[in-house]
Design an enzyme around this catalytic site. Sequence first.
Site, PDB file in Angstrom:
ATOM      1  N   ASP A  94       0.413  -9.192   3.636  1.00  0.00           N
ATOM      2  CA  ASP A  94      -0.752  -8.462   3.161  1.00  0.00           C
ATOM      3  C   ASP A  94      -1.248  -9.169   1.913  1.00  0.00           C
ATOM      4  OD1 ASP A  94      -1.451  -4.877   2.763  1.00  0.00           O
ATOM      5  OD2 ASP A  94      -2.749  -6.626   2.848  1.00  0.00           O
ATOM      6  N   PHE A  98      -4.021  -3.559  -1.740  1.00  0.00           N
ATOM      7  CA  PHE A  98      -3.566  -2.175  -1.500  1.00  0.00           C
ATOM      8  C   PHE A  98      -2.387  -1.846  -2.417  1.00  0.00           C
ATOM      9  CE2 PHE A  98      -3.205   1.640   0.967  1.00  0.00           C
ATOM     10  CZ  PHE A  98      -1.849   1.942   0.974  1.00  0.00           C
ATOM     11  N   GLN A 195     -13.375  -1.924   6.634  1.00  0.00           N
ATOM     12  CA  GLN A 195     -13.314  -0.777   5.755  1.00  0.00           C
ATOM     13  C   GLN A 195     -14.447   0.183   6.132  1.00  0.00           C
ATOM     14  OE1 GLN A 195     -10.903   0.025   3.827  1.00  0.00           O
ATOM     15  NE2 GLN A 195      -9.790  -1.904   3.537  1.00  0.00           N
ATOM     16  N   ASP A 272       2.257  -1.953  11.342  1.00  0.00           N
ATOM     17  CA  ASP A 272       3.361  -2.080  10.390  1.00  0.00           C
ATOM     18  C   ASP A 272       3.507  -0.736   9.700  1.00  0.00           C
ATOM     19  OD1 ASP A 272       1.048  -2.494   8.253  1.00  0.00           O
ATOM     20  OD2 ASP A 272       2.926  -2.165   7.149  1.00  0.00           O
TER      21      ASP A 272
HETATM   22  N1  LIG Z   1      -4.967  -5.008   2.542  1.00  0.00           N
HETATM   23  C1  LIG Z   1      -4.831  -3.730   2.945  1.00  0.00           C
HETATM   24  N2  LIG Z   1      -3.597  -3.224   3.153  1.00  0.00           N
HETATM   25  C2  LIG Z   1      -3.466  -1.914   3.543  1.00  0.00           C
HETATM   26  C3  LIG Z   1      -2.172  -1.369   3.680  1.00  0.00           C
HETATM   27  C4  LIG Z   1      -2.044  -0.039   4.063  1.00  0.00           C
HETATM   28  N3  LIG Z   1      -0.936   0.759   4.201  1.00  0.00           N
HETATM   29  C5  LIG Z   1      -1.446   1.964   4.519  1.00  0.00           C
HETATM   30  N4  LIG Z   1      -0.724   3.064   4.690  1.00  0.00           N
HETATM   31  C6  LIG Z   1       0.693   3.095   4.367  1.00  0.00           C
HETATM   32  C7  LIG Z   1       1.056   4.499   4.652  1.00  0.00           C
HETATM   33  C8  LIG Z   1       2.433   4.852   4.255  1.00  0.00           C
HETATM   34  C9  LIG Z   1       2.848   4.748   2.921  1.00  0.00           C
HETATM   35  C10 LIG Z   1       4.159   5.151   2.582  1.00  0.00           C
HETATM   36  C11 LIG Z   1       4.994   5.670   3.586  1.00  0.00           C
HETATM   37  C12 LIG Z   1       6.366   6.137   3.246  1.00  0.00           C
HETATM   38  O1  LIG Z   1       6.748   6.022   2.052  1.00  0.00           O
HETATM   39  O2  LIG Z   1       7.069   6.638   4.183  1.00  0.00           O
HETATM   40  C13 LIG Z   1       4.552   5.767   4.904  1.00  0.00           C
HETATM   41  C14 LIG Z   1       3.260   5.357   5.244  1.00  0.00           C
HETATM   42  N5  LIG Z   1      -2.791   1.987   4.640  1.00  0.00           N
HETATM   43  C15 LIG Z   1      -3.198   0.739   4.330  1.00  0.00           C
HETATM   44  C16 LIG Z   1      -4.478   0.204   4.205  1.00  0.00           C
HETATM   45  C17 LIG Z   1      -4.609  -1.125   3.793  1.00  0.00           C
HETATM   46  C18 LIG Z   1      -5.915  -1.704   3.593  1.00  0.00           C
HETATM   47  O3  LIG Z   1      -6.965  -1.065   3.763  1.00  0.00           O
HETATM   48  N6  LIG Z   1      -5.965  -2.993   3.166  1.00  0.00           N
END
Ligand SMILES: Nc1nc2cc3nc(NCCc4ccc(C(=O)O)cc4)[nH]c3cc2c(=O)[nH]1
Length: 374
Positions: A94, A98, A195, A272
Amino acid sequence: MTAKPFSFRLIATDGAARRGEIETPHGLVRTPAFMPVGTQATVKAMYPDQVRALGSDVVLGNTYHLMLRPTAERVARLGGLHRFMNWPHTILTDSGGFQVMSLAQLRKLDETGVRFQSHIDGQKYHLTPERSIEIQGLLGSDIQMQLDECIGLPAPREEAQRAMELSLRWAERSRAQFEAMGGPAKGQGLYGIVQGGDVAELRIASARALADMPFEGYSVGGLAVGEPQDVMLKMLEITTPAMPVDKPRYLMGVGTPEDILESVTRGIDQFDCVMPTRAGRHGLAYTRYGKVNLKNARHADDPRPLDETSDCPAARDYSRAYLHHLVKAGEGLAAMLLTWNNLAYYQHLMQGMRDAIEAGTFQDFRAAVKADWV
Ligand SMILES: Nc1nc2cc3nc(NCCc4ccc(C(=O)O)cc4)[nH]c3cc2c(=O)[nH]1
């Protein structure tokens, strides 16, 4: 010497569900794919060989964490991330945006990028689209992400539009840097990230603008940020049809087994999520019967394994009583066995979906899996 170009081929479809295969400089990625998260160059509590043996074709690394420690330059001097973590298969990274917004202190985002202080030692950084791609190139990442701005949900429409349009300008800059570093000739791929918050026309505009740029794949970003599942799925129904059909689609940060099943149904190829690994460290087991919380005293005398039908030793060879004991005692083996079990369950689910799409029986598979969840 130029490497084989990054490629994606569609093998079969069943409704909007897709079975495909990505080829990267480090091997094949069977899709739909679940990619275990290895944020700091390790999938926590797992050996690389174990992760591979479960059927994982890709693991994730992260620009934000690795730029802070041990730094991308040090990883490059030591032969790159594949050598550093002894993972000779595909690595996806990544871009860091984020994680900066969720982990760093004193963040200031502007047109140039994002300035922040390290959550480790307070040191100051300026992450720009160009620097993010430089870091991912130093790591030797096979599948790289543009730098983008991910906003939380719900959000005012103007905010979603501002962040989406900034992310498009950063997509152009990320692509230019990726090409300046010779990414395509190395067979590496760079993904644009859609987005637009929960606003249909912004999502479609973002997807269409990115489709006009020569990305090797496309991520759906800005979801799994606290919105209800039905909002996430609605956004997929709107977004995936506007994305190129001949390129991989990666839904970032998703998710639970049900999220993944429902997102494959709506045309997503790559996933992921920290859930299976993080849950494993917190005493939670994913099984074909649903979730089992091994902190709960009800398991204290239960001689049954998590799943006697599983071919994973962690699911088959240890009693729930023993796992409950390990969790209560704070033993390290608890995290090891439950992480192993959880990743085995996720990868078994992915294999089942891949087979069902090829056989044209995906809807039956989906119904059968959900029926087993008590
Ligand atoms: N560059 C980029 N990276 C991302 C990573 C992400 N990761 C998420 N969600 C993670 C959700 C998430 C977070 C924590 C836990 C846990 O602690 O269990 C589970 C799920 N949404 C995301 C959106 C983006 C994005 O727009 N752009």
